[in-house]
Design an enzyme around this catalytic site. Structure first.
Site, mmCIF file in Angstrom:
data_model
loop_
_atom_site.group_PDB
_atom_site.id
_atom_site.type_symbol
_atom_site.label_atom_id
_atom_site.label_comp_id
_atom_site.label_asym_id
_atom_site.label_seq_id
_atom_site.Cartn_x
_atom_site.Cartn_y
_atom_site.Cartn_z
ATOM 1 N N HIS A 465 -5.149 11.595 2.552
ATOM 2 C CA HIS A 465 -4.893 11.003 1.062
ATOM 3 C C HIS A 465 -3.528 10.413 1.247
ATOM 4 C CE1 HIS A 465 -6.326 10.429 -2.833
ATOM 5 N NE2 HIS A 465 -7.137 11.528 -2.799
ATOM 6 N N ASP A 469 -6.155 5.908 -1.288
ATOM 7 C CA ASP A 469 -6.625 6.695 -2.608
ATOM 8 C C ASP A 469 -8.207 6.629 -2.581
ATOM 9 O OD1 ASP A 469 -4.154 7.087 -3.453
ATOM 10 O OD2 ASP A 469 -4.239 5.024 -4.631
#
Length: 494
Positions: A465, A469
């Site tokens: 992450h 995104d």
């Protein structure tokens, strides 16, 4: 005169610090040529045959099969040079020539493996045997402080003394034969097959009669383990005698219930240990997230069947589902390069990589390995499939090199071959993503507004992450699913 040279476990590259002995390729007493493989070891990366930089006669081996040795530990000793009394009739001409050339060139090839040099041999000491004044024993110097708990195997070389012994008396004695030469005398009552002075001293300290021991070493050689066992047996016997003498007369006591079986302990080393370390590091350092989607793979399977059914001069080798999925991944990474990257934690930077080196998970008898298809972004389906087949065969036979198992930028994991539908893959550190593929199986599916039986597969994407995104990860996974459902989408990027 022959020289005894020690060959240590060399640096096998890729930062490896240890290796496990899988199989010895030579025996004590064998004649070896320069650069001849002498042992097969398993590292955290692969199985490797280690060549010896010396040519001559193997006089000792260090470590049994299954033993793990650190880099720099002794592997074996070689008597370099061919004394006139040494019988080399059983050696091949090339081996004998290599042995002679080793003497002329200081006994080494000089560039066998990374980080290993063939310097001067270790210091030796001379000792005149009182029972054989006509010979000198040249023995590897081993001080008491250098002796470990492991059994000591001495390699001896007999050479003519300065008194003028004839060359015919020259011979090389290997470790098993050395037991008959380097014997100790206990209380003046005859020879005992003991090589190590530490073993004799240990026996004296504990009043162990070496003549009553049966050695477990070659040709009955008494090792330290034999003396330790005799010491333990004597202590147990003494404790049992004392207990019986002190116990009062009383009624028999019911026997204690049998002890529960001990749990099995399996060392985490070799490939298994390397995988454990990498997975732990991935979970510790990477904030990962997973998204998944079901896709109708009916059209993809139909395209594959048509490609494999083609005949004629233009027909190529059979195409696997994994090769098709690999080509789809390279096309998706071209559209979403964020997932073909790594994170430099020290510089706090995301490093987007220029090429795709595609790893694919392969289950072998030695455990899970991830071979890497280099420059997958430049290959077509046929080329990717051929490389996957080649690397898979090397993985099954344990012949993958460390370089073929490192440097990946994205990993494809087809766990559907195990009959499971889905999973949450663990990212192959230091990569940024992994695509997991479940089994393709018939399921009810709404197709063109009607319920039908279709070939359905679940796709799972685990991603770092920090590099992107959910929108980017979702876009990548959706593009892969679209290509699976409609392979014609790939034509736009070909």
């Amino acid at each position: 005169m022959a020289k005894v040279l020690e060959f240590k476990l060399p640096d096998l590259g890729e930062g490896l610090t240890e290796a496990e002995i899988v199989r010895w390729l030579v025996e004590v007493g064998d004649v070896v040529a320069i650069d001849q493989p002498v042992v097969e070891v398993e590292t955290a990366k692969a199985m490797v045959e280690v060549p010896c930089p010396y040519g001559g006669v193997v006089t000792a081996r260090f470590g049994e099969e299954g033993t793990e040795l650190p880099v720099g530990a002794p592997l074996l000793t070689v008597a370099v040079g061919a004394p006139e009394g040494l019988d080399l009739s059983g050696a091949s001409p090339s081996s004998a020539a290599s042995s002679a050339s080793a003497t002329e060139s200081s006994g080494g090839s000089g560039n066998v493996l990374v980080g290993y040099g063939t310097g001067a041999p270790a210091a030796r000491r001379r000792r005149i045997r009182p029972d054989r004044p006509d010979r000198t024993v040249v023995q590897t110097a081993v001080s008491d402080a250098q002796v470990s708990d492991a059994p000591v195997s001495d390699a001896l070389v007999l050479a003519p003394a300065a008194s003028g012994t004839t060359p015919a008396a020259v011979a090389t004695v290997t470790a098993p034969a050395a037991a008959a030469v380097a014997v100790g005398v206990v209380n003046g009552q005859g020879p005992v097959p003991v090589v190590s002075p530490l073993v004799r001293r240990l026996a004296r300290q504990h009043d162990i009669d070496l003549r009553r021991l049966a050695g477990s070493g070659p040709d009955g050689l008494i090792l330290r383990a034999d003396v330790d066992g005799a010491i333990r047996q004597a202590e147990e016997t003494e404790a049992a005698t004392a207990h019986v003498a002190q116990a009062p007369d009383r009624a028999p006591v019911a026997p204690a219930p049998p002890a529960a079986p001990a749990a099995e302990r399996i060392p985490l080393r070799g490939v298994r240990g390397a995988v454990a370390d990498k997975l732990s590091r991935s979970r510790t350092e990477i904030p990962d997230a997973t998204c998944w989607v079901d896709a109708d793979a009916t059209e993809l399977m139909a395209v594959r069947a048509a490609m494999n059914a083609a005949t004629g001069p233009s027909a190529g080798p059979k195409v696997s589902v994994l090769a098709l999925l690999a080509r789809i991944c390279t096309a998706a990474l071209a559209r979403f390069p964020e997932l073909n990257s790594t994170v430099d934690t020290e510089a706090r930077e995301i490093v987007r990589l220029p090429g795709v080196h595609l790893g694919f998970a392969a289950q072998t008898e030695r455990g899970l390995v991830v071979p890497v298809v280099r420059d997958a972004h430049t290959r077509d389906v046929e080329s990717i499939g051929a490389e996957i087949a080649r690397l898979t065969e090397l993985a099954r036979t344990g012949k993958l090199s460390p370089a073929q198992l490192t440097g990946g930028t994205f990993t494809l994991n087809n766990y559907g071959v195990f009959g499971v539908d889905g999973s949450t893959p663990i990212i192959n550190h230091p990569e940024a993503a992994m695509l997991g593929v479940g089994r393709i199986m018939p399921k009810p599916w709404v197709h063109q507004g009607e319920l039908a039986v279709r070939q359905v597969v679940q796709l799972s994407l685990t991603f770092d992450h920090r590099v992107c995104d959910g929108g980017t990860a979702g876009g990548f996974l959706r593009y892969v699913a679209d290509c699976v459902e409609q392979p014609a989408v790939l034509l736009r990027t070909l």
